[in-house]
Design a protein around this motif. Structure first.
Motif, PDB file in Angstrom:
ATOM      1  N   HIS A   1      -5.149   4.373 -11.692  1.00 58.44           N
ATOM      2  CA  HIS A   1      -3.909   3.257 -11.411  1.00 58.44           C
ATOM      3  C   HIS A   1      -3.408   2.633 -10.274  1.00 58.44           C
ATOM      4  N   PRO A   2      -3.021   3.783  -9.146  1.00 54.61           N
ATOM      5  CA  PRO A   2      -2.532   3.106  -7.952  1.00 54.61           C
ATOM      6  C   PRO A   2      -3.522   2.261  -7.281  1.00 54.61           C
ATOM      7  N   VAL A   3      -4.851   2.772  -7.359  1.00 53.74           N
ATOM      8  CA  VAL A   3      -5.873   2.035  -6.603  1.00 53.74           C
ATOM      9  C   VAL A   3      -6.087   0.742  -7.093  1.00 53.74           C
ATOM     10  N   LEU A   4      -6.082   0.332  -8.512  1.00 52.36           N
ATOM     11  CA  LEU A   4      -6.169  -0.686  -9.072  1.00 52.36           C
ATOM     12  C   LEU A   4      -5.074  -1.760  -8.757  1.00 52.36           C
ATOM     13  N   CYS A   5      -3.759  -1.162  -8.642  1.00 53.37           N
ATOM     14  CA  CYS A   5      -2.504  -1.711  -8.299  1.00 53.37           C
ATOM     15  C   CYS A   5      -2.541  -2.299  -7.044  1.00 53.37           C
ATOM     16  N   GLY A   6      -3.302  -1.355  -6.162  1.00 51.84           N
ATOM     17  CA  GLY A   6      -3.370  -1.979  -4.617  1.00 51.84           C
ATOM     18  C   GLY A   6      -4.222  -2.921  -4.447  1.00 51.84           C
ATOM     19  N   LEU A   7      -5.462  -2.880  -5.237  1.00 46.97           N
ATOM     20  CA  LEU A   7      -6.408  -4.057  -5.031  1.00 46.97           C
ATOM     21  C   LEU A   7      -5.708  -5.274  -5.675  1.00 46.97           C
ATOM     22  N   LEU A   8      -5.092  -5.226  -6.567  1.00 50.70           N
ATOM     23  CA  LEU A   8      -4.349  -6.452  -7.149  1.00 50.70           C
ATOM     24  C   LEU A   8      -3.381  -7.121  -6.285  1.00 50.70           C
ATOM     25  N   SER A   9      -2.465  -6.089  -5.504  1.00 50.65           N
ATOM     26  CA  SER A   9      -1.412  -6.640  -4.554  1.00 50.65           C
ATOM     27  C   SER A   9      -2.244  -7.168  -3.452  1.00 50.65           C
ATOM     28  N   SER A  10      -3.205  -6.617  -3.136  1.00 47.91           N
ATOM     29  CA  SER A  10      -4.243  -7.470  -2.024  1.00 47.91           C
ATOM     30  C   SER A  10      -4.681  -8.925  -2.566  1.00 47.91           C
ATOM     31  N   ARG A  11      -5.437  -8.799  -3.533  1.00 48.20           N
ATOM     32  CA  ARG A  11      -5.969  -9.933  -3.947  1.00 48.20           C
ATOM     33  C   ARG A  11      -4.748 -11.223  -4.237  1.00 48.20           C
ATOM     34  N   ALA A  12      -3.638 -10.709  -4.953  1.00 53.70           N
ATOM     35  CA  ALA A  12      -2.680 -11.312  -5.271  1.00 53.70           C
ATOM     36  C   ALA A  12      -2.052 -11.985  -4.037  1.00 53.70           C
TER      37      ALA A  12
ATOM     38  N   HIS B   1       0.762  -1.176   0.120  1.00 54.88           N
ATOM     39  CA  HIS B   1       0.180   0.097   0.064  1.00 54.88           C
ATOM     40  C   HIS B   1       0.866   1.234   0.003  1.00 54.88           C
ATOM     41  N   PHE B   2       2.040   1.365   0.790  1.00 53.35           N
ATOM     42  CA  PHE B   2       2.895   2.393   0.650  1.00 53.35           C
ATOM     43  C   PHE B   2       3.620   2.643  -0.844  1.00 53.35           C
ATOM     44  N   PHE B   3       3.695   1.398  -1.432  1.00 51.07           N
ATOM     45  CA  PHE B   3       4.349   1.539  -2.924  1.00 51.07           C
ATOM     46  C   PHE B   3       3.342   2.174  -3.823  1.00 51.07           C
ATOM     47  N   MET B   4       2.012   1.966  -3.146  1.00 47.65           N
ATOM     48  CA  MET B   4       0.915   2.655  -4.285  1.00 47.65           C
ATOM     49  C   MET B   4       0.865   3.857  -3.880  1.00 47.65           C
ATOM     50  N   ALA B   5       1.062   4.376  -2.833  1.00 47.20           N
ATOM     51  CA  ALA B   5       1.001   5.700  -2.370  1.00 47.20           C
ATOM     52  C   ALA B   5       2.123   6.556  -3.039  1.00 47.20           C
ATOM     53  N   ILE B   6       3.338   5.933  -3.123  1.00 42.44           N
ATOM     54  CA  ILE B   6       4.486   6.597  -3.648  1.00 42.44           C
ATOM     55  C   ILE B   6       4.227   6.701  -5.191  1.00 42.44           C
ATOM     56  N   GLU B   7       3.775   5.635  -5.927  1.00 42.29           N
ATOM     57  CA  GLU B   7       3.184   5.874  -7.214  1.00 42.29           C
ATOM     58  C   GLU B   7       2.402   7.037  -7.542  1.00 42.29           C
ATOM     59  N   ALA B   8       1.200   7.116  -6.634  1.00 37.88           N
ATOM     60  CA  ALA B   8       0.392   8.235  -6.787  1.00 37.88           C
ATOM     61  C   ALA B   8       0.897   9.532  -6.551  1.00 37.88           C
TER      62      ALA B   8
END
Length: 415
Positions: free
Chosen positions: A58-69, A26-33
């Motif tokens: 894009h960061p929201v979808l990436c965060g969702l994918l990381s959680s589901r993955a 989630h922190f990675f996604m915040a950095i991307e945003a």
């Protein structure tokens, strides 16, 4: 303070690693945003207007994918194919829109376009690697991303610039792919080790039961076969009215009594525990589990066998509970025999106290007592002893066994 930190301390080691890994993504996604929004802030108006919504999504979808993955890695759900497809499609849309705006001359000469392309593709490749099972497929992702980013760019920009796009995407994607893949592998390995520890404890119990079964079979198998043979012989002799039938039945009676004695010896060996062996075993097991275990015993004292057996079972059960139910970093096992008049009522008569204290107690309320503690209380009750177990605060838990002084008359002090 315990209420504020309980949400972390009450978790197992594997659960702590999982929580840390998830929040890292989630922190990675915040950095991307932040990086994408910063790049949009320096981009021309048309670029910012077209890409603001995709860049935020894009960061929201990436965060969702990381959680589901991660759920898929741990076996909690199926592979998130739809979320992975959505991230890949949105990444392609953002890059294609940038290249189209660049071809139309709307992006200007700033660094906004390279920053958006590299960050978008790299973070997408990193989270997409979590949805792959094989390492070679993960390695191919940065290569494919570099090719797909470099070739279209070469159609609208000079070759050197296109090569710069491809190199930046490849290096950044490779780094994030390694980070994400290693994090997923580490999380899976930690949970496998946690399950292996539980299975090891179960196998130890099963092995002890098999040992007892083997001992009992060795004792009873031969004797029962001899009893059956001699009984059959006695029946045949009795039918012939031979006096030897009485001798055979006397022999059967002797073997039956011998079998009864041997079964008692097997059960006694199974139920008794040597205190010195259990103390050294507890020190070794807890040290192997990564804990700092200290054993403090007054030197030069020998206890009666029944006292040693009861205390040995206390040490064994307490060690098992520390390994199974807590997340301790240190443990102290202390055996004390106070002098006359010292301590409280239990110690004032020269009684014995055994404490097993660790710092891995959860803050949640304790459940009903298990059969292990009930069995210990029964053993100590035969010696008029007592057992206390409960938290001490600050995450510490203590199990205390007391045996009154009148049961220690066999206590000897060596010179």
């Amino acid at each position: 303070m315990s209420r504020l930190t309980g949400w972390w301390r009450n978790r197992s080691s594997a659960a702590k690693v999982e929580l840390y890994t998830r929040w890292s993504f989630h922190f990675f996604m915040a950095i991307e945003a932040l990086a994408l929004l910063g790049a949009l802030g320096t981009a021309p108006g048309p670029v910012a207007a077209v890409l603001v919504l995709p860049v935020l999504a894009h960061p929201v979808l990436c965060g969702l994918l990381s959680s589901r993955a991660l759920d898929w890695v741990l076996g909690h759900r199926e592979r998130p194919a739809r979320q992975a497809s959505a991230v890949a499609a949105l990444t392609v849309v953002i890059v294609a829109a940038l290249l189209a705006l660049q071809a139309a001359g709307q992006t200007g000469d700033g660094n906004a376009t390279p920053m958006i392309v590299v960050n978008t593709v790299a973070f997408a490749v990193g989270v997409l690697s979590l949805a792959l099972a094989k390492v070679r497929h993960m390695v191919l992702l940065p290569v494919a991303a570099a090719v797909l980013a470099g070739l279209p760019t070469a159609a609208v920009r000079p070759p050197a610039e296109a090569a710069g796009y491809a190199a930046g995407v490849f290096v950044t994607s490779l780094l994030l792919t390694f980070t994400c893949g290693f994090s997923a592998w580490l999380l899976k390995t930690v949970y496998e080790l946690d399950r292996a520890r539980e299975l090891q404890a179960q196998l130890a119990v099963a092995e002890e039961r098999l040992r007892f079964g083997r001992d009992l079979h060795d004792v009873m198998g031969r004797n029962l076969a001899v009893i059956a043979l001699k009984s059959e012989l006695a029946v045949q002799l009795a039918r012939r009215e031979r006096p030897e039938a009485v001798d055979q039945m006397i022999e059967v009676q002797r073997i039956a009594r011998e079998s009864q004695r041997e079964v008692r010896d097997v059960v006694r060996g199974y139920r008794e525990a040597d205190l010195g062996v259990e103390l050294e075993g507890a020190r070794g097991v807890l040290a192997a589990a990564g804990m700092d275990c200290r054993v403090e015993v007054e030197a030069g004292r020998v206890l009666r066998p029944e006292v040693q057996s009861a205390l040995g079972w206390v040490v064994r059960e307490a060690t098992t509970n520390v390994l199974r139910h807590g997340d301790a970093r240190s443990c102290v096992i202390r055996l004390t025999v106070p002098a006359e008049g010292e301590g409280g009522a239990a110690a004032g008569d020269g009684g014995l106290t055994l404490d097993v204290e660790n710092d891995g107690a959860p803050d949640a309320p304790a459940g009903p007592p298990g059969s292990g503690l009930a069995g210990l209380r029964e053993r100590l009750a035969a010696l008029d002893g007592t057992l206390e177990a409960g938290p001490l605060g600050d995450g510490r838990f203590r199990l205390r066994a007391r045996i009154p002084g009148r049961q220690l008359r066999g206590l000897e002090v060596r010179a």
